[in-house]
Design an enzyme around this catalytic site. Structure first.
Site, PDB file in Angstrom:
ATOM      1  CG  ASN A 168      -0.329  -0.108   2.539  1.00 30.21           C
ATOM      2  OD1 ASN A 168       0.680  -0.783   2.710  1.00 30.21           O
ATOM      3  ND2 ASN A 168      -0.919   0.542   3.526  1.00 30.21           N
ATOM      4  CG  MET A 169       2.548   2.687  -2.620  1.00 33.32           C
ATOM      5  SD  MET A 169       3.049   2.925  -4.358  1.00 33.32           S
ATOM      6  CE  MET A 169       4.023   4.438  -4.212  1.00 33.32           C
ATOM      7  CD  GLU A 170      -1.337   5.300   4.291  1.00 30.94           C
ATOM      8  OE1 GLU A 170      -1.987   4.333   4.738  1.00 30.94           O
ATOM      9  OE2 GLU A 170      -0.662   6.063   5.022  1.00 30.94           O
ATOM     10  CG  HIS A 210      -6.406  -0.238  -1.417  1.00 36.37           C
ATOM     11  ND1 HIS A 210      -7.400  -0.641  -0.556  1.00 36.37           N
ATOM     12  CD2 HIS A 210      -6.614   1.093  -1.627  1.00 36.37           C
ATOM     13  CE1 HIS A 210      -8.170   0.390  -0.244  1.00 36.37           C
ATOM     14  NE2 HIS A 210      -7.722   1.453  -0.889  1.00 36.37           N
ATOM     15  CD  GLU A 252      -5.465  -6.352  -1.068  1.00 36.57           C
ATOM     16  OE1 GLU A 252      -6.107  -6.901  -0.167  1.00 36.57           O
ATOM     17  OE2 GLU A 252      -5.064  -5.165  -0.989  1.00 36.57           O
ATOM     18  CB  CYS A 297     -10.827  -3.277   1.799  1.00 37.97           C
ATOM     19  SG  CYS A 297     -10.113  -2.480   0.338  1.00 37.97           S
ATOM     20  CB  CYS A 339      -8.655  -4.875  -2.695  1.00 36.41           C
ATOM     21  SG  CYS A 339      -7.522  -3.546  -2.243  1.00 36.41           S
TER      22      CYS A 339
END
Length: 297
Positions: A89-91, A102, A104, A129, A132
């Site tokens: 995941n990347m924010e 996300h 996935e 989730c 995804c």
């Protein structure tokens, strides 16, 4: 070995450490374990595909960028080629949460950008989730894709997304990861050409708003990403995020981005420009130029 792997690597079994060290230490390691390497790892560590993917999850999660949540998720996608593709995941601090990637999505897109045409499974360290699950339902392998989690038996995606709505409900026959090329006109500029080529291979069957992004780092390396549209619209992955997945998996930081090009259809009903510029600006890059796509099927 990239510093981000060191803590997770230290917690692996000695046998797996010994087998993985030459792979992770390679200068060109970019979050993908090739089929011959997978076979060797399975043999040396006495693991099957499912066990190996689970064992690699901490390394995939180590690639996560989570300045907002501090919650790292890792995923490993197994392609029909036999390659194992990392995802995380990347924010992006300073950008809206909707721009988040996300794990996935990252693993699936990493495989797609790497030339994989179909997936067998996606292994993840937390239950996928709904976002995804819907994203993976766009895949050409959605009917057979297995989802694997720690301490659980692998189960079909359909068991996580019963009564699903997807591309076939809208009469779409070209699915995500199917071979497709729009053949847009080319450019002599390498960065522009990378963005155009990405747009030509994008998946936009609902809007026809093909788009691609190419990023150039301060050392001159180019990473490109393609738009991946979804039948439910919101889980669609913008082309910038796809390019950022490739950049991150190769071990580059967001701060390494020097300039970017967005190639998109000027006649499309919407544009990626504003969101792309805002997310890049949050990453510290304001050198974005937009070029129109022309020609193509």
């Amino acid at each position: 070995m990239h510093p981000r792997f060191r803590s997770a690597f230290a917690d692996l079994t000695p046998a797996l450490q010994h087998a993985l060290l030459p792979i992770l230490s390679a200068r060109d390691f970019a979050g993908a374990i090739q089929p011959d390497q997978v076979r060797l790892l399975k043999q040396q560590c006495q693991l099957d595909e499912h066990q190996l993917a689970l064992a690699l999850l901490p390394l995939a999660a180590a690639c996560a960028l989570t300045p907002i949540s501090d919650f790292n998720v890792g995923a490993v996608a197994q392609g029909v080629s036999g390659t194992l593709w990392f995802g995380a995941n990347m924010e992006f601090a300073g950008a809206p949460l909707q721009q988040t990637v996300h794990a996935e999505q990252s693993a699936v897109t990493h495989a797609w950008l790497g030339g994989e045409h179909r997936l067998l499974s996606v292994t993840v360290n937390y239950t996928p989730c709904g976002h995804c699950r819907q994203f993976m339902n766009e895949l050409n392998c959605a009917d057979t894709l297995l989802i694997a989690l720690p301490q659980q038996h692998a189960a079909p995606l359909a068991s996580y997304l019963p009564h699903a709505f997807g591309p076939r409900d809208l009469g779409i026959t070209t699915l995500l990861m199917d071979s497709s090329h729009r053949g847009f006109n080319t450019s002599t500029d390498p960065l522009e050409q990378a963005a155009i080529e990405a747009a030509s291979r994008s998946h936009a069957p609902y809007s026809n708003a093909c788009s691609g992004v190419a990023l150039q780092t301060i050392d001159g390396t180019i990473f490109s990403g393609r738009y991946a549209e979804n039948a439910a619209f919101n889980p669609s992955l913008p082309p910038l995020q796809a390019a950022l997945i490739a950049l991150n998996m190769a071990g580059y930081a967001l701060a390494d981005i020097h300039q970017a090009v967005l190639a998109e259809n000027p006649a499309a009903r919407f544009s990626q420009q504003a969101a792309t510029a805002a997310t890049l600006a949050a990453a510290g890059c304001r050198a974005l130029r937009r070029i129109p796509l022309s020609g193509g099927a």
